[in-house]
Design an enzyme around this catalytic site. Structure first.
Site, mmCIF file in Angstrom:
data_model
loop_
_atom_site.group_PDB
_atom_site.id
_atom_site.type_symbol
_atom_site.label_atom_id
_atom_site.label_comp_id
_atom_site.label_asym_id
_atom_site.label_seq_id
_atom_site.Cartn_x
_atom_site.Cartn_y
_atom_site.Cartn_z
ATOM 1 N N SER A 47 44.342 41.679 29.180
ATOM 2 C CA SER A 47 45.469 41.019 28.419
ATOM 3 C C SER A 47 44.823 39.632 27.827
ATOM 4 C CB SER A 47 46.724 40.689 29.300
ATOM 5 O OG SER A 47 46.238 39.644 30.184
ATOM 6 N N LYS A 48 43.699 39.364 28.043
ATOM 7 C CA LYS A 48 43.281 38.117 27.436
ATOM 8 C C LYS A 48 42.463 38.224 26.202
ATOM 9 C CE LYS A 48 44.107 35.566 31.451
ATOM 10 N NZ LYS A 48 44.983 34.440 31.513
#
Length: 346
Positions: A47-48
């Site tokens: 998700s980063k």
């Protein structure tokens, strides 16, 4: 007539629009309907990617970044990988201060992506000059033409998920989501999604996952930072020994704590039952669902979305290593899991 080639301009075009997948076997004992938002489908496998791309795009639009600039960050691994990936595509240098708690797999991946890596001791206070927070700040001061992403205290961390992950989940569930369950580290993911969902429907419950050894749950409940809550734990990217301003506690309804051991076994169980090869924090999030279910949080009409933040390949030397699990004392009489053995044909 010239044929049109259907191709993306670069790998960054693949960030976002990750799939929502129904959980079946592993959710069978639970009451309600459960869906995983699988963030490992981002090109950097977590998700980063969303945060790294969004913050760097913002810095470029303001003229802060120029060709050859250096990007510096504090990371447990995933944000660093995403920043290194974006830096390669956009032509920046990348320096990362990494916690020694990060798996060797993650550290090797950062180096393989061209980042300069400083490994800092995990079990020191946040204001210790050896902590990865302070090392990153020092490197920023010492490095000309650099920016410090500072994800723990950067409002853009929240904004990235408010503008992407939140709307995706709302659209994928056709607005029928009743609960969001997400691990809380920097807090950007859970806070950004929560802000968006609460705007669409204030009744959506936002449930945060914290680790034993972290201060977030008690701070949310009491407003007190309790140093007695802090002690070493093994889960990466979850919990904190400080209070990040990238966490909007007002959007979170409550926290549940999970342990290192049960989260590690749950990650392996997800792989064995759903065929989803997910990371340590995904195991933590799934374990939290079991706790919440026992407490009566869900009913038959609940539509629960759980965030699976990253890919299992980053934990091969940890939760997916039988040797590591044995060394931690995670294979014991109270746990039914029997580690698979490898047979060599001679």
């Amino acid at each position: 007539m010239k044929k049109q080639i259907n191709a993306h301009s670069n790998i960054l075009d693949l960030i976002g629009n990750t799939p929502l997948v129904k959980l079946n076997k592993i959710a069978a004992p639970l009451t309600g309907n459960f869906y995983a938002k699988i963030e490992s489908f981002n090109p950097g496998h977590s998700s980063k990617d969303r945060v790294a791309s969004y913050i760097i795009d913002n810095a470029e639009s303001k003229g802060i970044l120029k060709p050859g600039s250096t990007i510096i960050e504090t990371t447990s691994g995933n944000t660093g990988f995403s920043l290194a990936m974006v830096s390669i595509v956009k032509g920046y240098k990348c320096i990362l201060a990494v916690s020694s708690k990060s798996s060797p797999d993650k550290i090797d991946m950062l180096r393989s992506m061209g980042a300069k890596v400083y490994v800092c001791p995990a079990h020191v206070s946040a204001d210790d000059p050896r902590s990865y927070y302070e090392v990153a700040k020092r490197l920023h001061k010492e490095t000309k033409d650099s920016i410090y992403i500072n994800q723990y205290f950067n409002e853009l961390n929240i904004e990235a998920h408010y503008k992407t992950t939140g709307p995706e989940i709302w659209n994928q569930t056709a607005g029928s989501i009743t609960h969001l369950v997400a691990c809380s580290g920097t807090g950007g993911t859970i806070s950004g999604i929560a802000r968006y969902l609460k705007e669409q429907n204030p009744d959506v419950k936002i449930l945060g996952v914290d680790a034993y050894g972290s201060v977030l749950k008690k701070y949310h409940e009491t407003g007190e930072f309790d140093h007695n809550e802090v002690y070493p734990y093994r889960i990466e990217g979850l919990g904190k020994n400080l209070i990040p301003t990238a966490t909007d506690f007002n959007c979170i309804d409550r926290y549940v704590k999970v342990s290192d051991e049960e989260s590690a076994h749950m990650a392996r169980k997800i792989a064995h039952t759903e065929g989803m090869f997910v990371g340590y924090t995904s195991g933590a999030a799934m374990q939290a669902l079991y706790h919440m279910n026992t407490e009566g949080e869900f009913d038959e009409d609940s539509n629960v979305v759980v965030i699976f933040p990253d890919h299992g390949s980053r934990y091969m030397s940890k939760v997916y290593s039988n040797e590591w699990m044995e060394n931690q004392g995670f294979f014991d009489t109270k746990n039914a899991e029997t580690p698979e053995k490898i047979e060599y044909i001679k």
